[in-house]
Design a protein around this motif. Structure first.
Motif, mmCIF file in Angstrom:
data_model
loop_
_atom_site.group_PDB
_atom_site.id
_atom_site.type_symbol
_atom_site.label_atom_id
_atom_site.label_comp_id
_atom_site.label_asym_id
_atom_site.label_seq_id
_atom_site.Cartn_x
_atom_site.Cartn_y
_atom_site.Cartn_z
ATOM 1 N N GLU A 1 -51.861 -7.492 31.696
ATOM 2 C CA GLU A 1 -50.662 -7.743 32.501
ATOM 3 C C GLU A 1 -49.393 -7.343 31.737
ATOM 4 O O GLU A 1 -48.432 -6.842 32.336
ATOM 5 N N LEU A 2 -49.390 -7.541 30.418
ATOM 6 C CA LEU A 2 -48.245 -7.110 29.607
ATOM 7 C C LEU A 2 -48.097 -5.587 29.651
ATOM 8 O O LEU A 2 -46.984 -5.059 29.779
ATOM 9 N N ILE A 3 -49.222 -4.888 29.557
ATOM 10 C CA ILE A 3 -49.182 -3.421 29.597
ATOM 11 C C ILE A 3 -48.720 -2.930 30.967
ATOM 12 O O ILE A 3 -47.910 -1.993 31.068
ATOM 13 N N GLU A 4 -49.182 -3.580 32.028
ATOM 14 C CA GLU A 4 -48.735 -3.219 33.384
ATOM 15 C C GLU A 4 -47.218 -3.385 33.512
ATOM 16 O O GLU A 4 -46.538 -2.566 34.126
ATOM 17 N N TRP A 5 -46.696 -4.453 32.919
ATOM 18 C CA TRP A 5 -45.254 -4.708 32.961
ATOM 19 C C TRP A 5 -44.496 -3.581 32.245
ATOM 20 O O TRP A 5 -43.475 -3.098 32.724
ATOM 21 N N CYS A 6 -45.039 -3.158 31.124
ATOM 22 C CA CYS A 6 -44.397 -2.090 30.339
ATOM 23 C C CYS A 6 -44.446 -0.730 31.033
ATOM 24 O O CYS A 6 -43.564 0.112 30.826
ATOM 25 N N LYS A 7 -45.474 -0.509 31.838
ATOM 26 C CA LYS A 7 -45.662 0.800 32.469
ATOM 27 C C LYS A 7 -44.519 1.179 33.398
ATOM 28 O O LYS A 7 -44.321 2.341 33.719
ATOM 29 N N ASN A 8 -43.770 0.186 33.854
ATOM 30 C CA ASN A 8 -42.673 0.456 34.764
ATOM 31 C C ASN A 8 -41.438 1.010 34.048
ATOM 32 O O ASN A 8 -40.521 1.527 34.671
ATOM 33 N N ILE A 9 -41.405 0.871 32.717
ATOM 34 C CA ILE A 9 -40.258 1.348 31.933
ATOM 35 C C ILE A 9 -40.295 2.880 31.893
ATOM 36 O O ILE A 9 -41.262 3.468 31.409
ATOM 37 N N ARG A 10 -39.240 3.513 32.405
ATOM 38 C CA ARG A 10 -39.267 4.969 32.599
ATOM 39 C C ARG A 10 -39.021 5.749 31.306
ATOM 40 O O ARG A 10 -39.484 6.867 31.148
ATOM 41 N N ASN A 11 -38.222 5.171 30.422
ATOM 42 C CA ASN A 11 -37.878 5.883 29.185
ATOM 43 C C ASN A 11 -38.852 5.525 28.060
ATOM 44 O O ASN A 11 -39.697 4.639 28.217
ATOM 45 N N ILE A 12 -38.729 6.203 26.958
ATOM 46 C CA ILE A 12 -39.459 5.816 25.744
ATOM 47 C C ILE A 12 -38.491 4.996 24.887
ATOM 48 O O ILE A 12 -37.468 5.524 24.426
ATOM 49 N N GLU B 1 -36.506 3.298 21.917
ATOM 50 C CA GLU B 1 -36.281 3.753 20.544
ATOM 51 C C GLU B 1 -37.104 2.920 19.561
ATOM 52 O O GLU B 1 -37.626 3.449 18.583
ATOM 53 N N GLU B 2 -37.175 1.608 19.832
ATOM 54 C CA GLU B 2 -38.033 0.738 19.033
ATOM 55 C C GLU B 2 -38.523 -0.424 19.877
ATOM 56 O O GLU B 2 -37.815 -0.900 20.777
ATOM 57 N N VAL B 3 -39.740 -0.879 19.561
ATOM 58 C CA VAL B 3 -40.323 -2.034 20.242
ATOM 59 C C VAL B 3 -40.659 -3.076 19.175
ATOM 60 O O VAL B 3 -41.306 -2.765 18.176
ATOM 61 N N VAL C 1 -51.620 -2.050 18.208
ATOM 62 C CA VAL C 1 -52.587 -0.944 18.248
ATOM 63 C C VAL C 1 -52.790 -0.467 19.684
ATOM 64 O O VAL C 1 -52.812 0.735 19.975
ATOM 65 N N LYS C 2 -52.923 -1.426 20.604
ATOM 66 C CA LYS C 2 -53.144 -1.095 22.015
ATOM 67 C C LYS C 2 -51.938 -0.353 22.609
ATOM 68 O O LYS C 2 -52.091 0.659 23.297
ATOM 69 N N LEU C 3 -50.739 -0.855 22.326
ATOM 70 C CA LEU C 3 -49.522 -0.220 22.856
ATOM 71 C C LEU C 3 -49.329 1.182 22.291
ATOM 72 O O LEU C 3 -48.911 2.103 23.003
ATOM 73 N N GLU C 4 -49.617 1.346 20.998
ATOM 74 C CA GLU C 4 -49.470 2.666 20.375
ATOM 75 C C GLU C 4 -50.414 3.681 21.002
ATOM 76 O O GLU C 4 -50.043 4.830 21.252
ATOM 77 N N SER C 5 -51.630 3.250 21.301
ATOM 78 C CA SER C 5 -52.596 4.177 21.923
ATOM 79 C C SER C 5 -52.231 4.446 23.386
ATOM 80 O O SER C 5 -52.468 5.532 23.908
ATOM 81 N N GLU C 6 -51.635 3.441 24.049
ATOM 82 C CA GLU C 6 -51.294 3.565 25.472
ATOM 83 C C GLU C 6 -50.022 4.383 25.677
ATOM 84 O O GLU C 6 -49.933 5.212 26.575
ATOM 85 N N PHE C 7 -48.991 4.134 24.842
ATOM 86 C CA PHE C 7 -47.668 4.730 25.079
ATOM 87 C C PHE C 7 -47.147 5.592 23.936
ATOM 88 O O PHE C 7 -46.147 6.288 24.099
ATOM 89 N N ASN C 8 -47.766 5.473 22.761
ATOM 90 C CA ASN C 8 -47.269 6.166 21.569
ATOM 91 C C ASN C 8 -45.833 5.745 21.222
ATOM 92 O O ASN C 8 -45.007 6.555 20.805
ATOM 93 N N TRP C 9 -45.548 4.450 21.406
ATOM 94 C CA TRP C 9 -44.228 3.909 21.107
ATOM 95 C C TRP C 9 -44.104 3.600 19.613
ATOM 96 O O TRP C 9 -45.104 3.410 18.915
ATOM 97 N N ASN C 10 -42.858 3.519 19.159
ATOM 98 C CA ASN C 10 -42.547 3.113 17.787
ATOM 99 C C ASN C 10 -42.457 1.577 17.752
ATOM 100 O O ASN C 10 -41.514 0.994 18.291
ATOM 101 N N ILE C 11 -43.447 0.947 17.122
ATOM 102 C CA ILE C 11 -43.589 -0.511 17.239
ATOM 103 C C ILE C 11 -43.500 -1.185 15.876
ATOM 104 O O ILE C 11 -44.063 -0.716 14.895
#
Length: 455
Positions: A404-415, A417-419, A434-444
């Motif tokens: 559910e957290l990942i679904e919430w994040c999926k709505n964010i249109r931009n990348i 700068e930091e999470v 680890v999950k977010l990095e594989s899903e979005f390649n965000w800087n966490i």
């Protein structure tokens, strides 16, 4: 070039509780949330320390919601010289008012009992804060309308958007020099019986994201079947079913589920006691803010008419002395205080007692100890053997799980700068990273307590 914004993690960093985030811009200083640490002793001891900032210079505190771990430090802030505004939605402030007054009262009562029974290492034992301190904090409350941009200064504004979780809870979109600082607060479930699903943000330059259940999915449990089984067993054995519940949201949800079972004739009409003065006060807020939840008002009235709402402590002891099967819903949810401890002292050593834990159990709490199978628990200076049947219902959680957290994040249109992953134990936050990095390649990043950053 815009001036840097400083953020300091004064709580909910590497742990679930104590949510406090200090924001300093070129012309403002404020906090997002102001919660108490709960659980581990070394965390609780931090509640007694003054914040490492100039509290008297704070302009305001913005609250995501009313829970103790997001609001419970406010009276300590007053003690340190805070005189600004405390901003939140009307339901959040109403809940915070109840929680602060209840917490202050418990603090005073426990200090008094510790001094009388002489079981504290401190002489004399003192309350963390008093009811007078709580009242001073409440005087600074200022209600904010949801979904409306509120200007704090020329280049700073914020908006509160529904997060589910509990009555009035919101995530915060904070616009500083046209950069969006997105604070998730605590995000609720997509299929909550009481509350609508969380709104979803479209943009976040810097994301401060809760990770309480970042490493797991809530199980698909048949809650009605679990309750029916436990109720039938206590009827057969003339036992008692204790349900440890948070006063906000969980108690109302349990009452609603039990009421529906009675209505469908799935369980016998045995006594149900809601022994939580704070929970009763919060239930009244469901009547006061009908637009903020999904329970029809007539159902709320029926629940109140069917179950006994217990206020007096004398009545608690009468219920304890009864010789018939009965159900008691009482706080606190993590067994850190409240009326549930009075029942546990009497019944935890009885194999005909059933205790259901109905939510997240933080590290260092009695609830976590029982969840992990401890053979004894300490209550007010004395150890009690554990012979009761202990069960946990995880699927009632008011927190979004990893999916559910990942679904919430999926709505964010931009990348972003930091999470920053907050409000989670280290293991949960790291698995979520680890999950977010594989899903979005965000800087966490996973911040530590008192870390400072410039953005």
């Amino acid at each position: 070039m815009a001036a840097k914004t400083k953020v300091q993690f004064l709580g909910a960093a590497g742990t679930v509780t104590g949510s406090k985030f200090y924001i300093e811009t070129h012309n403002m200083k404020f906090l997002i949330d102001c919660g108490l640490f709960q659980g581990l002793k070394e965390l609780r001891q931090i509640n007694w320390e003054d914040l490492p900032i100039h509290v008297e210079d704070l302009d305001c505190v913005i609250l995501t919601h009313g829970h103790l771990d997001h609001t419970g430090y406010l009276p300590r802030l007053i003690q340190q010289g805070f005189k600004g505004s405390i901003l939140g939605t009307s339901p959040s402030l109403a809940i915070a008012r109840i929680i602060l007054m209840d917490t202050a009262k418990i603090q005073e009562e426990e200090a008094e009992e510790a001094n009388r029974e002489n079981y504290s290492k401190h002489h004399p034992a003192l309350p963390l804060y008093t009811e007078k301190d709580a009242e001073k904090a409440i005087e600074l409350f200022e209600s904010i309308e949801q979904d409306k941009w509120i200007k704090l200064s020329d280049k700073i504004q914020f908006r509160m958007r529904s997060a589910g979780h509990i009555l009035g809870a919101c995530f915060i979109e904070l616009d500083i020099d046209e950069k969006i600082f997105l604070f998730s607060g605590d995000l609720g479930r997509n299929d909550d019986l009481l509350l609508a699903p969380p709104h979803k943000p479209k943009w976040g330059d810097y994301l401060f994201l809760e990770s309480t259940y970042g490493n797991r999915l809530h199980p698909r449990e048949d809650v009605e079947e679990i309750l029916m089984r436990n109720i039938n067993e206590i009827i057969q054995n003339n036992g008692i079913l204790l349900m440890a519940s948070f006063a906000v949201e969980r108690l109302q949800l349990l009452s609603y589920i039990l009421w529906k079972l009675f209505k469908k004739n799935k369980i016998p009409n045995i006594p149900v006691y809601i022994d939580s003065p704070m929970g009763i006060d919060v239930t009244r807020l469901f009547e006061k803010f009908p637009e903020s939840h999904l329970i029809p008002i007539e159902e709320l009235k029926a629940i109140k008419g069917h179950f006994e709402l217990v206020s007096s402590y004398k009545r608690t002891w009468e219920i304890i002395d009864e010789q018939r099967p009965r159900i008691v819903i009482a706080g606190s949810g993590m067994l850190t205080g409240g009326r549930i401890l009075t029942y546990l002292k009497q019944f935890i050593d009885n194999p005909n007692t059933h205790l259901i834990l109905t939510g997240y159990q933080a590290e260092g709490t009695r609830g976590r100890q029982l969840e992990e199978g401890t053979h004894e628990i300490k209550i007010r200076g004395r150890y009690y053997p554990v012979k009761a049947k202990i069960e946990r219902i995880e699927s009632l959680s008011a927190h979004a799980d990893q999916k559910e957290l990942i679904e919430w994040c999926k709505n964010i249109r931009n990348i972003p700068e930091e999470v920053f992953l907050i409000h989670g134990e280290r293991q949960a936050a790291d698995a979520f990273r680890v999950k977010l990095e594989s899903e979005f390649n965000w800087n966490i990043r996973i911040p530590k307590l008192e870390d400072k950053i410039e953005l």
